[in-house]
Design an enzyme around this catalytic site. Structure first.
Site, PDB file in Angstrom:
ATOM      1  N   ASN A  70      91.645  24.080  61.041  1.00 50.59           N
ATOM      2  CA  ASN A  70      91.168  23.221  59.719  1.00 50.59           C
ATOM      3  C   ASN A  70      90.427  24.511  59.113  1.00 50.59           C
ATOM      4  O   ASN A  70      89.475  24.842  59.724  1.00 50.59           O
ATOM      5  CB  ASN A  70      90.580  22.220  60.251  1.00 50.59           C
ATOM      6  N   LYS A  85      89.504  24.074  56.669  1.00 49.64           N
ATOM      7  CA  LYS A  85      87.906  23.424  55.440  1.00 49.64           C
ATOM      8  C   LYS A  85      88.058  24.003  53.689  1.00 49.64           C
ATOM      9  O   LYS A  85      89.301  24.019  53.011  1.00 49.64           O
ATOM     10  CB  LYS A  85      86.794  24.050  56.210  1.00 49.64           C
ATOM     11  N   HIS A 128      86.771  13.757  60.231  1.00 47.67           N
ATOM     12  CA  HIS A 128      85.829  14.831  60.054  1.00 47.67           C
ATOM     13  C   HIS A 128      84.395  15.291  60.541  1.00 47.67           C
ATOM     14  O   HIS A 128      83.820  14.747  59.624  1.00 47.67           O
ATOM     15  CB  HIS A 128      86.604  15.934  60.551  1.00 47.67           C
ATOM     16  N   GLU A 163      81.911  16.727  59.226  1.00 49.17           N
ATOM     17  CA  GLU A 163      81.513  16.755  57.505  1.00 49.17           C
ATOM     18  C   GLU A 163      81.413  16.035  57.107  1.00 49.17           C
ATOM     19  O   GLU A 163      81.152  16.298  56.249  1.00 49.17           O
ATOM     20  CB  GLU A 163      81.763  18.402  57.532  1.00 49.17           C
ATOM     21  N   GLU A 192      85.149  17.182  69.359  1.00 50.80           N
ATOM     22  CA  GLU A 192      84.341  17.999  68.434  1.00 50.80           C
ATOM     23  C   GLU A 192      82.896  17.472  68.429  1.00 50.80           C
ATOM     24  O   GLU A 192      82.669  17.622  67.648  1.00 50.80           O
ATOM     25  CB  GLU A 192      84.783  18.499  66.904  1.00 50.80           C
ATOM     26  N   GLY A 202      80.744  25.706  64.306  1.00 53.17           N
ATOM     27  CA  GLY A 202      80.784  26.250  63.521  1.00 53.17           C
ATOM     28  C   GLY A 202      79.349  27.198  63.980  1.00 53.17           C
ATOM     29  O   GLY A 202      78.892  27.923  63.537  1.00 53.17           O
ATOM     30  N   SER A 232      83.699  26.089  67.868  1.00 52.17           N
ATOM     31  CA  SER A 232      83.514  27.744  68.088  1.00 52.17           C
ATOM     32  C   SER A 232      85.082  27.615  69.462  1.00 52.17           C
ATOM     33  O   SER A 232      84.280  28.813  70.063  1.00 52.17           O
ATOM     34  CB  SER A 232      81.903  28.265  69.027  1.00 52.17           C
TER      35      SER A 232
HETATM   36  P1  PGA Z   1      84.756  25.651  64.365  1.00 55.45           P
HETATM   37  O1  PGA Z   1      85.358  24.408  63.399  1.00 55.45           O
HETATM   38  O2  PGA Z   1      85.710  26.137  65.173  1.00 55.45           O
HETATM   39  O3  PGA Z   1      84.807  26.893  63.392  1.00 55.45           O
HETATM   40  O4  PGA Z   1      83.401  25.427  65.239  1.00 55.45           O
HETATM   41  C1  PGA Z   1      85.959  23.508  64.410  1.00 55.45           C
HETATM   42  C2  PGA Z   1      86.046  22.366  63.470  1.00 55.45           C
HETATM   43  O5  PGA Z   1      85.229  21.725  62.470  1.00 55.45           O
HETATM   44  O6  PGA Z   1      86.730  21.116  63.183  1.00 55.45           O
END
Ligand code: PGA
Length: 250
Positions: free
Chosen positions: A9, A11, A96, A98, A168, A174, A213
């Site tokens: 992903n 982003k 997601h 976000e 998640e 992140g 992460s």
């Molecule tokens: P990350 O993000 O691996 O940077 O923690 C995962 C995600 O939001 O899909």
């Protein structure tokens, strides 16, 4: 056997130049990718044509990070699921955290987007997950089950036969804080159980990915858990060798 997947992903990252290098390295290194072990990339809408150009005809699947809840019409700035599918995409992330936290995607809107993706043949990757406050309040199961049930209520449990779920935990995205394999496995088993109460066969074939992460150094242990079928990868999907190492842990 359930399908196993590692999906990147990106982003809000990338440029035509950096994408070209990253995608080329992924194509060269993805010798392990197969229909049973899927490597996927979800990029910003602006780069779907580039994904098609570089990944079309390879074993790497690709898709978008969202789709509009509308099919067409006066919705300035939106991108429909049909437009995404028009670029040869197979995947679309929906819900997601976000999008839920920053762009107003409620459980009901996410369920509509899930249906829009499926209606044009995309495999929705439905993200669910609790915040730190929700975990500390002991609400993890209630939150992820509510998020999953919204889709089941809208489209029926059988809709999950052509979908992927990604657990998640918001506190792990992140942040460098990964859920422990045992913590993640517990939630994955819970989610599979929620589906199994309604349809045991759908539950047993549903891929449930972990996200938050995931790195080359922790992927193998996470993916070894009984109900973890791969990962949704943010930061580490931007570095080809890290992303490929995670894929090889499938
Ligand atoms: P990350 O993000 O691996 O940077 O923690 C995962 C995600 O939001 O899909």
């Amino acid at each position: 056997m359930r399908q196993r997947l590692v999906v990147g992903n990106w982003k809000l990252n990338g440029s035509r130049a950096t994408n070209a290098a990253l995608l080329r390295a992924c194509v060269e290194g993805a010798d392990f990718a197969s229909p049973a072990k899927v490597l996927g990339v979800c990029a910003p809408f602006a780069y779907l044509a580039q994904l098609q150009e570089v990944l079309g005809g390879t074993a790497i699947q690709y898709g978008s990070q969202d789709v509009s809840r509308f099919a067409s019409g006066a919705f300035t700035g939106e991108v429909s699921a049909a437009m995404v599918a028009d670029f040869g995409c197979r995947l679309a992330i929906v819900g997601h955290s976000e999008r839920r936290a920053l762009f107003g995607d409620t459980d009901e809107i996410v369920a509509i987007k899930f249906g829009m993706a499926q209606a044009v043949g995309l495999t929705p990757i439905l993200c669910v997950g609790e915040s730190l406050a929700e975990r500390e309040a002991g609400d993890t199961e209630a939150v992820v089950s509510r998020q999953l049930q919204a889709v089941i209520a809208a489209h029926g449990v059988k809709s999950l036969a052509k979908a992927v779920v990604a657990y998640e935990p918001v506190w792990a995205i992140g942040t460098g804080k990964t859920a422990s394999p045992a913590q993640a496995q517990a939630v994955h088993a819970f989610l599979r159980g929620v589906v199994a109460e309604q349809d045991a066969s759908v539950a047993s074939s549903l891929p449930i990915l972990y996200g938050g992460s995931v790195k080359a150094s922790n992927a193998a242990e996470l993916f070894a858990q009984a109900d973890i079928d791969g990962g949704l990868i943010g930061g580490a999907s931007l570095v080809a060798e890290d992303f490929l190492a995670i894929g090889r842990s499938l």
